[in-house]
Design a protein around this motif. Structure first.
Motif, PDB file in Angstrom:
ATOM      1  N   ILE A   5      11.192 -37.104 -47.352  1.00 56.21           N
ATOM      2  CA  ILE A   5      12.411 -37.898 -47.440  1.00 56.21           C
ATOM      3  C   ILE A   5      13.219 -37.668 -46.173  1.00 56.21           C
ATOM      4  CG2 ILE A   5      12.489 -37.912 -49.957  1.00 56.21           C
ATOM      5  CD1 ILE A   5      14.647 -35.784 -49.862  1.00 56.21           C
ATOM      6  N   ASP A   6      13.765 -38.747 -45.650  1.00 57.40           N
ATOM      7  CA  ASP A   6      14.529 -38.646 -44.418  1.00 57.40           C
ATOM      8  C   ASP A   6      15.781 -37.812 -44.652  1.00 57.40           C
ATOM      9  OD1 ASP A   6      12.858 -40.184 -42.742  1.00 57.40           O
ATOM     10  OD2 ASP A   6      13.598 -42.007 -43.684  1.00 57.40           O
ATOM     11  N   GLY A   7      16.105 -37.000 -43.671  1.00 55.99           N
ATOM     12  CA  GLY A   7      17.224 -36.095 -43.784  1.00 55.99           C
ATOM     13  C   GLY A   7      16.820 -34.696 -44.171  1.00 55.99           C
ATOM     14  N   VAL A   8      15.533 -34.500 -44.503  1.00 57.79           N
ATOM     15  CA  VAL A   8      15.003 -33.173 -44.864  1.00 57.79           C
ATOM     16  C   VAL A   8      13.762 -32.915 -44.017  1.00 57.79           C
ATOM     17  CG1 VAL A   8      14.061 -31.725 -46.698  1.00 57.79           C
ATOM     18  CG2 VAL A   8      15.854 -33.381 -47.228  1.00 57.79           C
ATOM     19  N   PRO A   9      13.700 -31.820 -43.289  1.00 59.67           N
ATOM     20  CA  PRO A   9      12.510 -31.546 -42.468  1.00 59.67           C
ATOM     21  C   PRO A   9      11.296 -31.226 -43.332  1.00 59.67           C
ATOM     22  CG  PRO A   9      13.995 -29.664 -42.436  1.00 59.67           C
ATOM     23  CD  PRO A   9      14.722 -30.769 -43.138  1.00 59.67           C
ATOM     24  N   GLY A  10      10.123 -31.556 -42.827  1.00 58.80           N
ATOM     25  CA  GLY A  10       8.884 -31.207 -43.520  1.00 58.80           C
ATOM     26  C   GLY A  10       8.620 -32.079 -44.738  1.00 58.80           C
ATOM     27  N   THR A  11       7.738 -31.593 -45.593  1.00 61.63           N
ATOM     28  CA  THR A  11       7.347 -32.325 -46.801  1.00 61.63           C
ATOM     29  C   THR A  11       7.474 -31.411 -48.016  1.00 61.63           C
ATOM     30  OG1 THR A  11       5.012 -31.711 -46.552  1.00 61.63           O
ATOM     31  CG2 THR A  11       5.725 -33.772 -45.507  1.00 61.63           C
ATOM     32  N   ALA A  12       7.416 -32.025 -49.195  1.00 65.43           N
ATOM     33  CA  ALA A  12       7.556 -31.267 -50.444  1.00 65.43           C
ATOM     34  C   ALA A  12       6.925 -32.068 -51.571  1.00 65.43           C
ATOM     35  CB  ALA A  12       9.020 -30.985 -50.741  1.00 65.43           C
ATOM     36  N   ALA A  13       6.845 -31.453 -52.741  1.00 64.71           N
ATOM     37  CA  ALA A  13       6.304 -32.150 -53.908  1.00 64.71           C
ATOM     38  C   ALA A  13       7.253 -33.269 -54.331  1.00 64.71           C
ATOM     39  CB  ALA A  13       6.101 -31.168 -55.058  1.00 64.71           C
ATOM     40  N   PRO A  14       6.726 -34.446 -54.636  1.00 68.28           N
ATOM     41  CA  PRO A  14       7.602 -35.547 -55.039  1.00 68.28           C
ATOM     42  C   PRO A  14       8.181 -35.320 -56.435  1.00 68.28           C
ATOM     43  CG  PRO A  14       5.303 -36.197 -55.287  1.00 68.28           C
ATOM     44  CD  PRO A  14       5.305 -34.840 -54.627  1.00 68.28           C
ATOM     45  N   ILE A  15       9.429 -35.752 -56.615  1.00 64.70           N
ATOM     46  CA  ILE A  15      10.066 -35.735 -57.931  1.00 64.70           C
ATOM     47  C   ILE A  15      10.602 -37.136 -58.198  1.00 64.70           C
ATOM     48  CG2 ILE A  15      11.864 -34.719 -59.398  1.00 64.70           C
ATOM     49  CD1 ILE A  15      11.743 -32.217 -57.699  1.00 64.70           C
ATOM     50  N   PRO A  16       9.827 -37.989 -58.885  1.00 62.53           N
ATOM     51  CA  PRO A  16      10.323 -39.323 -59.231  1.00 62.53           C
ATOM     52  C   PRO A  16      11.456 -39.222 -60.262  1.00 62.53           C
ATOM     53  CG  PRO A  16       7.920 -39.210 -59.380  1.00 62.53           C
ATOM     54  CD  PRO A  16       8.419 -37.801 -59.279  1.00 62.53           C
ATOM     55  N   LEU A  17      12.512 -40.006 -60.034  1.00 63.75           N
ATOM     56  CA  LEU A  17      13.654 -40.067 -60.939  1.00 63.75           C
ATOM     57  C   LEU A  17      13.803 -41.520 -61.383  1.00 63.75           C
ATOM     58  CD1 LEU A  17      16.091 -37.950 -58.736  1.00 63.75           C
ATOM     59  CD2 LEU A  17      14.892 -37.142 -60.781  1.00 63.75           C
ATOM     60  N   SER A  18      13.673 -41.760 -62.679  1.00 65.84           N
ATOM     61  CA  SER A  18      13.689 -43.124 -63.203  1.00 65.84           C
ATOM     62  C   SER A  18      14.943 -43.338 -64.047  1.00 65.84           C
ATOM     63  CB  SER A  18      12.440 -43.379 -64.055  1.00 65.84           C
ATOM     64  OG  SER A  18      12.463 -44.687 -64.587  1.00 65.84           O
ATOM     65  N   PHE A  19      15.706 -44.405 -63.706  1.00 68.65           N
ATOM     66  CA  PHE A  19      16.955 -44.728 -64.400  1.00 68.65           C
ATOM     67  C   PHE A  19      16.832 -46.099 -65.063  1.00 68.65           C
ATOM     68  CE2 PHE A  19      17.632 -42.730 -60.277  1.00 68.65           C
ATOM     69  CZ  PHE A  19      18.294 -41.566 -60.607  1.00 68.65           C
ATOM     70  N   SER A  20      17.511 -46.256 -66.188  1.00 62.37           N
ATOM     71  CA  SER A  20      17.510 -47.574 -66.826  1.00 62.37           C
ATOM     72  C   SER A  20      18.884 -47.977 -67.350  1.00 62.37           C
ATOM     73  CB  SER A  20      16.502 -47.609 -67.994  1.00 62.37           C
ATOM     74  OG  SER A  20      16.822 -46.610 -68.951  1.00 62.37           O
ATOM     75  N   ASP A  21      19.886 -47.096 -67.243  1.00 64.22           N
ATOM     76  CA  ASP A  21      21.200 -47.394 -67.830  1.00 64.22           C
ATOM     77  C   ASP A  21      22.333 -47.050 -66.870  1.00 64.22           C
ATOM     78  OD1 ASP A  21      20.876 -44.677 -67.891  1.00 64.22           O
ATOM     79  OD2 ASP A  21      21.503 -44.395 -69.966  1.00 64.22           O
ATOM     80  N   THR A  22      22.124 -47.369 -65.609  1.00 60.70           N
ATOM     81  CA  THR A  22      23.110 -46.964 -64.607  1.00 60.70           C
ATOM     82  C   THR A  22      24.246 -47.966 -64.413  1.00 60.70           C
ATOM     83  OG1 THR A  22      21.674 -47.897 -62.901  1.00 60.70           O
ATOM     84  CG2 THR A  22      21.512 -45.523 -63.292  1.00 60.70           C
ATOM     85  N   ALA A  23      24.043 -49.222 -64.784  1.00 63.89           N
ATOM     86  CA  ALA A  23      25.046 -50.262 -64.494  1.00 63.89           C
ATOM     87  C   ALA A  23      26.365 -49.960 -65.197  1.00 63.89           C
ATOM     88  CB  ALA A  23      24.519 -51.629 -64.914  1.00 63.89           C
ATOM     89  N   GLY A  24      27.440 -49.917 -64.405  1.00 63.76           N
ATOM     90  CA  GLY A  24      28.768 -49.718 -64.968  1.00 63.76           C
ATOM     91  C   GLY A  24      29.016 -48.334 -65.519  1.00 63.76           C
ATOM     92  N   SER A  25      28.274 -47.349 -65.050  1.00 66.85           N
ATOM     93  CA  SER A  25      28.353 -46.010 -65.644  1.00 66.85           C
ATOM     94  C   SER A  25      29.728 -45.371 -65.484  1.00 66.85           C
ATOM     95  CB  SER A  25      27.287 -45.106 -65.026  1.00 66.85           C
ATOM     96  OG  SER A  25      27.425 -45.056 -63.623  1.00 66.85           O
ATOM     97  N   THR A  26      30.441 -45.695 -64.414  1.00 67.95           N
ATOM     98  CA  THR A  26      31.772 -45.132 -64.195  1.00 67.95           C
ATOM     99  C   THR A  26      32.867 -46.172 -64.384  1.00 67.95           C
ATOM    100  OG1 THR A  26      30.904 -43.492 -62.621  1.00 67.95           O
ATOM    101  CG2 THR A  26      33.263 -43.961 -62.522  1.00 67.95           C
ATOM    102  N   CYS A  27      32.624 -47.382 -63.907  1.00 67.30           N
ATOM    103  CA  CYS A  27      33.663 -48.416 -63.914  1.00 67.30           C
ATOM    104  C   CYS A  27      33.634 -49.306 -65.155  1.00 67.30           C
ATOM    105  CB  CYS A  27      33.530 -49.296 -62.668  1.00 67.30           C
ATOM    106  SG  CYS A  27      33.704 -48.390 -61.116  1.00 67.30           S
ATOM    107  N   GLY A  28      32.600 -49.174 -65.978  1.00 63.99           N
ATOM    108  CA  GLY A  28      32.521 -49.969 -67.196  1.00 63.99           C
ATOM    109  C   GLY A  28      31.771 -51.273 -67.054  1.00 63.99           C
ATOM    110  N   ALA A  29      31.440 -51.672 -65.830  1.00 60.40           N
ATOM    111  CA  ALA A  29      30.691 -52.905 -65.590  1.00 60.40           C
ATOM    112  C   ALA A  29      30.035 -52.815 -64.228  1.00 60.40           C
ATOM    113  CB  ALA A  29      31.596 -54.138 -65.651  1.00 60.40           C
ATOM    114  N   LEU A  30      28.905 -53.487 -64.079  1.00 63.30           N
ATOM    115  CA  LEU A  30      28.224 -53.510 -62.788  1.00 63.30           C
ATOM    116  C   LEU A  30      29.166 -54.040 -61.710  1.00 63.30           C
ATOM    117  CD1 LEU A  30      25.522 -53.248 -61.152  1.00 63.30           C
ATOM    118  CD2 LEU A  30      25.156 -55.681 -61.679  1.00 63.30           C
ATOM    119  N   LEU A  31      29.865 -55.130 -62.024  1.00 63.02           N
ATOM    120  CA  LEU A  31      30.848 -55.710 -61.115  1.00 63.02           C
ATOM    121  C   LEU A  31      32.218 -55.570 -61.772  1.00 63.02           C
ATOM    122  CD1 LEU A  31      28.877 -58.929 -60.091  1.00 63.02           C
ATOM    123  CD2 LEU A  31      29.122 -56.821 -58.759  1.00 63.02           C
TER     124      LEU A  31
END
Length: 358
Positions: free
Chosen positions: A150-176
């Motif tokens: 990943i850019d911003g980190v030197p070298g390589t490492a084991a991948p950690i996939p992070l999958s999201f499905s409910d992020t829209a409006g998580s703080t503001c209450g709506a995507l827009l």
């Protein structure tokens, strides 16, 4: 006498910080925050009397606990410890520090590691969201070495996939949160959007900048910072965030055409200092804005074809890959799932010391 507290220091994505088990910290928020300020050495621009690295990206904390929620393995609370003032904020999430939560949970026995691969369901307390992190665990132990980069980190490492499905409006209450993909504030076209992180997206050219400036150039650009701060303060109430003068959200994002096969180039403010990269959730929010035809970001973005799109969000030190799964509903493009590939590494395990009078 000093007081010792069990702790792990980990790099998560392009950030690093202290990871604590919730029972090892006070339940009283004020006492907890005093301890974390002492851990980091804040307030002090050098953080010389603590573990912080004199940068918001290295003054972060994860508080993790075994979850009692059905179908959830652990709860994760993110805390941003300010560098130059005595303040600890829980007003936002952090997708970078999130990358270290699953391996931390396995290391500390909150989750039993499976052979080869372990999926950890994480509830993000700050935003009431759920993410599934997949960790390589040969022999039931987290594997940190690997070939993912990943850019911003030197070298390589084991991948950690992070999958999201409910992020829209998580703080503001709506995507827009303003109800529109395009607003005009101080004469500048912007998109106010929250797909995991509240951000304000604007074309760099609309504030007379290229969008390719270095971090130092942006940090020293007092005229630009004053201008975008004026916009930020005005959109706070419009985004259901209230008075944001002392808050770390929304983040302010300048966008420009991509330079290196990405979707868009970004320059982020978090919110008053230029970001060396871009936050994970901020990248998701920006990528989503690029998909909205009314957004200023859409006009400068190069959008890939297909229902599932790999979108590289460029930043000063590289690009953050975001996978977006979309569908068209009533003629509008909707994001149904977002996933990112991150990495993490355990740096230290032991006891951190704070003054005994705390």
């Amino acid at each position: 006498m000093q007081t010792s507290i069990p702790c792990m220091w980990m790099r998560g994505g392009t950030s690093k910080g202290g990871y604590f088990l919730a029972p090892d910290l006070p339940t009283d928020t004020a006492r907890r925050d005093k301890i974390l300020l002492a851990v980091m050495g804040s307030p002090d621009t050098r953080q010389i009397d603590g573990m912080g690295g004199a940068d918001p990206l290295t003054s972060k904390v994860a508080v993790v606990s075994k979850s009692e929620r059905p179908g959830i393995d652990v709860d994760y609370l993110f805390l941003q410890v300010w560098v130059d003032k005595a303040e600890v904020s829980d007003k936002q999430n952090c997708g970078n520090i999130l990358a270290g939560v699953a391996p931390f949970a396995i290391e500390r026995g909150l989750v039993r590691g499976c052979d080869e691969v372990t999926k950890v369901r994480i509830f993000m307390v700050n935003t009431n969201q759920t993410v599934v992190a997949t960790v390589q665990t040969p022999g039931g132990k987290p594997e940190y070495a690997g070939t993912a980069r990943i850019d911003g980190v030197p070298g390589t490492a084991a991948p950690i996939p992070l999958s999201f499905s409910d992020t829209a409006g998580s703080t503001c209450g709506a995507l827009l949160p303003t109800g529109k993909a395009l607003d005009i504030v101080d004469g500048v076209p912007i998109t106010c959007i929250d797909n995991g992180m509240p951000v304000v997206v604007m074309r760099a050219s609309d504030v007379a900048r290229t969008g390719y400036e270095t971090r130092d150039e942006l940090d020293n650009d007092t005229e630009l910072k004053a201008r975008i701060e004026s916009i930020r303060l005005k959109v706070g109430p419009l985004m259901n965030l209230g008075d944001v003068k002392t808050q770390t959200v929304p983040k302010m994002i300048l966008v420009a055409p991509p330079r290196h096969d990405g979707v868009v180039t970004t320059r982020s403010f978090i919110p008053h200092r230029a970001h060396a990269t871009i936050g994970v959730f901020a990248a998701v929010s920006v990528a989503t804005a690029c998909l909205l035809p009314e957004s200023p970001a859409h006009g400068v973005a190069q959008i890939p074809d297909g229902q599932t799109k790999l979108m590289l969000v460029e930043h000063p030190t590289g690009a953050s890959p975001v996978s977006m799964t979309t569908q068209v509903h009533d003629g509008q493009t909707e994001v149904t799932e977002a996933a990112i590939i991150s990495t993490a590494r355990a740096l230290f395990m032991g006891q951190v010391l704070v003054p005994g009078n705390l």
